[in-house]
Design a protein around this motif. Structure first.
Motif, PDB file in Angstrom:
ATOM      1  N   GLY A 142      -6.016   0.562   3.202  1.00  0.00           N
ATOM      2  CA  GLY A 142      -4.746   0.385   3.657  1.00  0.00           C
ATOM      3  C   GLY A 142      -4.942  -0.933   4.051  1.00  0.00           C
ATOM      4  O   GLY A 142      -5.828  -1.766   4.033  1.00  0.00           O
TER       5      GLY A 142
ATOM      6  N   ARG B  79       6.428   6.196  -0.608  1.00  0.00           N
ATOM      7  CA  ARG B  79       6.348   5.436   0.787  1.00  0.00           C
ATOM      8  C   ARG B  79       5.289   4.267   0.877  1.00  0.00           C
ATOM      9  O   ARG B  79       4.434   4.499   0.398  1.00  0.00           O
ATOM     10  CB  ARG B  79       6.087   6.408   2.100  1.00  0.00           C
ATOM     11  CG  ARG B  79       6.943   7.517   2.256  1.00  0.00           C
ATOM     12  CD  ARG B  79       6.760   7.980   3.841  1.00  0.00           C
ATOM     13  NE  ARG B  79       5.450   8.699   3.749  1.00  0.00           N
ATOM     14  CZ  ARG B  79       5.195  10.005   3.493  1.00  0.00           C
ATOM     15  NH1 ARG B  79       6.293  10.699   3.026  1.00  0.00           N
ATOM     16  NH2 ARG B  79       4.063  10.307   3.551  1.00  0.00           N
ATOM     17  N   GLU B  80       5.692   3.144   1.495  1.00  0.00           N
ATOM     18  CA  GLU B  80       4.678   1.917   1.413  1.00  0.00           C
ATOM     19  C   GLU B  80       4.878   1.133   2.591  1.00  0.00           C
ATOM     20  O   GLU B  80       5.699   1.195   3.277  1.00  0.00           O
ATOM     21  CB  GLU B  80       5.119   1.369   0.131  1.00  0.00           C
ATOM     22  CG  GLU B  80       6.502   0.426   0.201  1.00  0.00           C
ATOM     23  CD  GLU B  80       6.730  -0.328  -0.819  1.00  0.00           C
ATOM     24  OE1 GLU B  80       6.831  -1.750  -0.818  1.00  0.00           O
ATOM     25  OE2 GLU B  80       6.881  -0.099  -2.060  1.00  0.00           O
ATOM     26  N   GLU B  81       3.868   0.436   2.859  1.00  0.00           N
ATOM     27  CA  GLU B  81       3.697  -0.692   3.707  1.00  0.00           C
ATOM     28  C   GLU B  81       3.436  -1.819   2.900  1.00  0.00           C
ATOM     29  O   GLU B  81       2.486  -2.133   1.961  1.00  0.00           O
ATOM     30  CB  GLU B  81       2.875  -0.325   4.925  1.00  0.00           C
ATOM     31  CG  GLU B  81       1.376  -0.025   4.595  1.00  0.00           C
ATOM     32  CD  GLU B  81       0.410   0.286   5.612  1.00  0.00           C
ATOM     33  OE1 GLU B  81       1.030   0.168   6.936  1.00  0.00           O
ATOM     34  OE2 GLU B  81      -0.826   0.537   5.642  1.00  0.00           O
TER      35      GLU B  81
ATOM     36  N   SER C  47      -5.294  -1.903  14.624  1.00  0.00           N
ATOM     37  CA  SER C  47      -3.994  -1.879  14.404  1.00  0.00           C
ATOM     38  C   SER C  47      -3.240  -1.912  15.551  1.00  0.00           C
ATOM     39  O   SER C  47      -1.827  -2.187  15.770  1.00  0.00           O
ATOM     40  CB  SER C  47      -3.397  -0.011  14.153  1.00  0.00           C
ATOM     41  OG  SER C  47      -4.069   0.637  15.110  1.00  0.00           O
TER      42      SER C  47
ATOM     43  N   PHE D 252       0.753  -1.046  -0.113  1.00  0.00           N
ATOM     44  CA  PHE D 252       0.064  -0.049   0.046  1.00  0.00           C
ATOM     45  C   PHE D 252       0.855   1.260   0.018  1.00  0.00           C
ATOM     46  O   PHE D 252       1.657   1.233   0.986  1.00  0.00           O
ATOM     47  CB  PHE D 252      -0.891  -0.010   1.257  1.00  0.00           C
ATOM     48  CG  PHE D 252      -1.969   1.212   1.084  1.00  0.00           C
ATOM     49  CD1 PHE D 252      -3.141   1.052   0.365  1.00  0.00           C
ATOM     50  CD2 PHE D 252      -1.880   2.276   1.951  1.00  0.00           C
ATOM     51  CE1 PHE D 252      -3.879   1.769   0.383  1.00  0.00           C
ATOM     52  CE2 PHE D 252      -2.818   3.268   1.783  1.00  0.00           C
ATOM     53  CZ  PHE D 252      -4.007   3.084   0.873  1.00  0.00           C
TER      54      PHE D 252
ATOM     55  N   THR E 243       1.632   4.522   0.825  1.00  0.00           N
ATOM     56  CA  THR E 243       0.824   5.418   1.723  1.00  0.00           C
ATOM     57  C   THR E 243       0.631   6.874   1.497  1.00  0.00           C
ATOM     58  O   THR E 243       0.102   7.807   2.019  1.00  0.00           O
ATOM     59  CB  THR E 243       1.396   4.960   3.166  1.00  0.00           C
ATOM     60  OG1 THR E 243       2.883   5.523   3.166  1.00  0.00           O
ATOM     61  CG2 THR E 243       1.215   3.865   3.594  1.00  0.00           C
ATOM     62  N   ASP E 244       1.742   7.338   0.583  1.00  0.00           N
ATOM     63  CA  ASP E 244       1.710   8.650   0.036  1.00  0.00           C
ATOM     64  C   ASP E 244       1.338   8.742  -1.501  1.00  0.00           C
ATOM     65  O   ASP E 244       1.271   9.648  -2.282  1.00  0.00           O
ATOM     66  CB  ASP E 244       3.054   9.297   0.313  1.00  0.00           C
ATOM     67  CG  ASP E 244       4.302   8.657  -0.469  1.00  0.00           C
ATOM     68  OD1 ASP E 244       3.963   7.564  -0.982  1.00  0.00           O
ATOM     69  OD2 ASP E 244       5.355   9.262  -0.707  1.00  0.00           O
TER      70      ASP E 244
END
Length: 578
Positions: free
Chosen positions: A77, A40-42, A153, A33, A35-36
């Motif tokens: 997300g 940037r990712e997760e 989370s 994902f 994130t921006d």
């Protein structure tokens, strides 16, 4: 080396699919994902997602039992994905919703309260970001104030050895897909575990998906296309999928194509409007930084597909290596879980022209030179049945006639939650002369020609003026392309009864800055362009034109014609209404 696909006949639900993938491909990254929206990712692997789902299901079991509904209040997300699978593991019925983060009582939050009142959830899955923005609002409502909130989370994962959940059969409910209609009484489509399995297998087969594919999407996960097409099907087919929030695409559509380039994606897709939007917003000098040559599938669905849109996108992005044959039109709706028909991978799209006057009379007549172009949405799989039926007599339409599209098969949902009458009307249709059925009535008009389904419009959206039928999407297409200040997918056409006669109304969406600075002279120029184009193309007179900065649309981008019409009529009786 383990098998590439899960043994579908032996698995009954997606909890079992994910568990199988977690054992056989534990270290394969299944989701990233951004994130921006850019760098940037997760990410999460099959085994990590399996463990997170177990942990969430374990926590859920304190508050909810098998079959209980659970409200998902999560932005796009990894948390959303884990929460949805947590519900499946717990045997609970997930309700994905879009949690607007503005701290005020707006229509989106009100709609979620209406959903909660209808479904009576036993728990709310959220995270700290959403809870800070929305919890106060929900605490004020009698329908949600006593429901426990669980922050997914903060829930630790559990390994395979630590927990076993209830087993769900194919006919058990998996989730409620609330339709994003324009009224305050949204309907929850009851989607079973068997429906999800059938539809994921159908998509996998027709799209030709395999674990070597890589997919990039920005579709909202609380809508069927983003959820089933972008989350569940990738888990089944082993397709690593890169997501970004829809807002990042809408802000800068090049982000979508940059992600395709960066990850060398082979699969992507979006509603029709997104392809137009990308052509309008991506600058020619930006093309040099894109490489779309890796794409094998660019599906288009969720709204009427326009051949000119596909051709324009293919031509504009040809320097990036994009191939026209990549396009894969498809057709579906929430009541069919997601997909009903589709082209097959690598075959490109089919576009044929039909006589406009004949179409208005619900007849099919080829007109290769001057006809209205329609895009074929492919065919069904072997287990899905289509019937084209007269919506009034319920008899099959003769060859060469347009009728309502009916569908039957393993992907057809069970009905609407707590709405037996609406369920009978939509999901229990039978062909009048043969008794064949039951079928699901789509409400869409179309016909089949040479094994291709062509969509012509919706029954309830038809505009009838002076005895002639007009499809609103045809008029809207004309309006959208008659002046550069009108936004892509930014026109709504509908009729209202004024003094005993049906009159055509156009609502045109302009960029917020353009609308703010609009002069009287500019407004007159846009209106002249609209009235002239509609008169030339459709022989219709426009009674009134209204400008707006935001058309009401569903989460998939479909225009809410009923809401547009209601707002317009309200403005006639209450000129001070927004």
């Amino acid at each position: 080396m383990s098998a590439l696909f899960p043994p579908a006949p032996e698995l009954r639900n997606f909890a079992e699919v994910l568990q199988w993938q977690g054992v056989n491909h534990p270290d394969k990254t299944i989701f990233r994902f951004l994130t921006d929206g850019e760098t940037r990712e997760e990410s999460i692997t099959y085994s990590q997602l399996d463990d997170r789902a177990r942990g969430i299901a374990d926590r859920l079991s304190v508050h909810a039992q098998k079959g209980d509904r659970v409200l998902l209040l999560l932005t796009p997300g990894i948390d959303f994905i884990a929460a949805f699978f947590g519900c499946l593991y717990a045997g609970c019925v997930a309700i994905p919703t879009y949690p607007h983060l503005r701290q005020k009582k707006d229509s989106i939050l009100t709609r979620i309260l209406n959903v909660a009142a209808d479904a009576e959830p036993k728990a709310i899955l959220s995270n700290d970001v959403v809870e800070r923005a929305s919890a106060v609002f929900f605490a004020e409502s009698e329908h949600t104030r006593d429901i426990p909130w669980l922050d997914v989370s903060q829930i630790p994962p559990l390994s395979d050895a630590d927990w076993r959940g209830p087993s769900s059969e194919a006919d058990d409910l998996a989730f409620l897909q609330y339709t994003s209609g324009s009224t305050n009484t949204p309907k929850g489509v009851m989607v079973s575990h068997g429906n999800l399995m059938h539809n994921a297998m159908t998509i996998t087969n027709l799209f030709g998906l395999n674990p070597d594919d890589r997919c990039v999407l920005w579709l909202p996960p609380y809508h069927d296309m983003g959820l089933i097409g972008g989350i569940l099907t990738p888990v089944f087919a082993g397709v690593e999928t890169i997501h970004m929030a829809p807002a990042y695409f809408l802000q800068r559509p090049i982000r979508w194509l940059q992600a395709v380039t960066r990850f060398r994606a082979t699969v992507t897709g979006a509603p029709n409007f997104a392809y137009d939007y990308a052509v309008k917003k991506v600058k020619p000098e930006q093309l040099a930084g894109l490489d779309l040559s890796t794409l094998a599938v660019a599906f288009s669905g969720a709204e009427p597909i326009n051949a000119d849109t596909l051709l324009r996108f293919a031509d504009y992005f040809a320097p990036t290596g994009f191939q026209e044959s990549t396009f894969l039109p498809c057709y579906g709706l929430a009541e069919g879980t997601l997909m009903i028909t589709s082209q097959t991978r690598g075959n490109g799209f089919v576009s044929r022209r039909f006589n406009k006057t004949a179409l208005e009379q619900h007849r099919v007549a080829p007109d290769p030179e001057n006809g209205r172009p329609l895009v074929g949405c492919g065919s069904t799989d072997d287990d899905t049945v289509l019937r084209i039926t007269d919506p009034h007599t319920l008899l099959p339409t003769p060859e060469g006639q347009i009728g309502e599209i009916w569908a039957g098969g393993g992907s057809i949902a069970q009905g609407y939650w707590n709405r037996p009458e609406a369920t009978r009307e939509t999901f229990q249709a039978f062909v009048a002369d043969t008794g064949e059925g039951p079928f699901m009535r789509t409400g869409d008009l179309g016909f089949v020609q040479h094994n291709q389904l062509f969509i012509t419009g919706r029954i309830k959206s038809l505009i009838i003026i002076d005895g002639s039928n007009h499809y609103p999407q045809d008029i809207e297409w004309t309006v959208e392309h008659c002046h550069p200040d009108i936004q892509p997918h930014g026109a709504a056409a509908f009729s209202v009864d004024l003094d005993g006669a049906e009159k055509l109304i156009i609502v045109a969406e302009l960029d917020q800055r353009t609308l703010r600075d609009l002069t009287d002279e500019q407004a007159r120029a846009i209106k002249r362009a609209i009235t002239g184009a509609v008169a030339n193309e459709h022989a219709l007179s426009v009674h009134d034109i209204v400008f707006t900065g935001r058309l009401p649309k569903t989460t998939s981008g479909k225009i809410k014609h009923h809401e547009c019409r209601a707002e317009y009529l309200e403005s006639l009786t209450n000129p001070q209404a927004p």
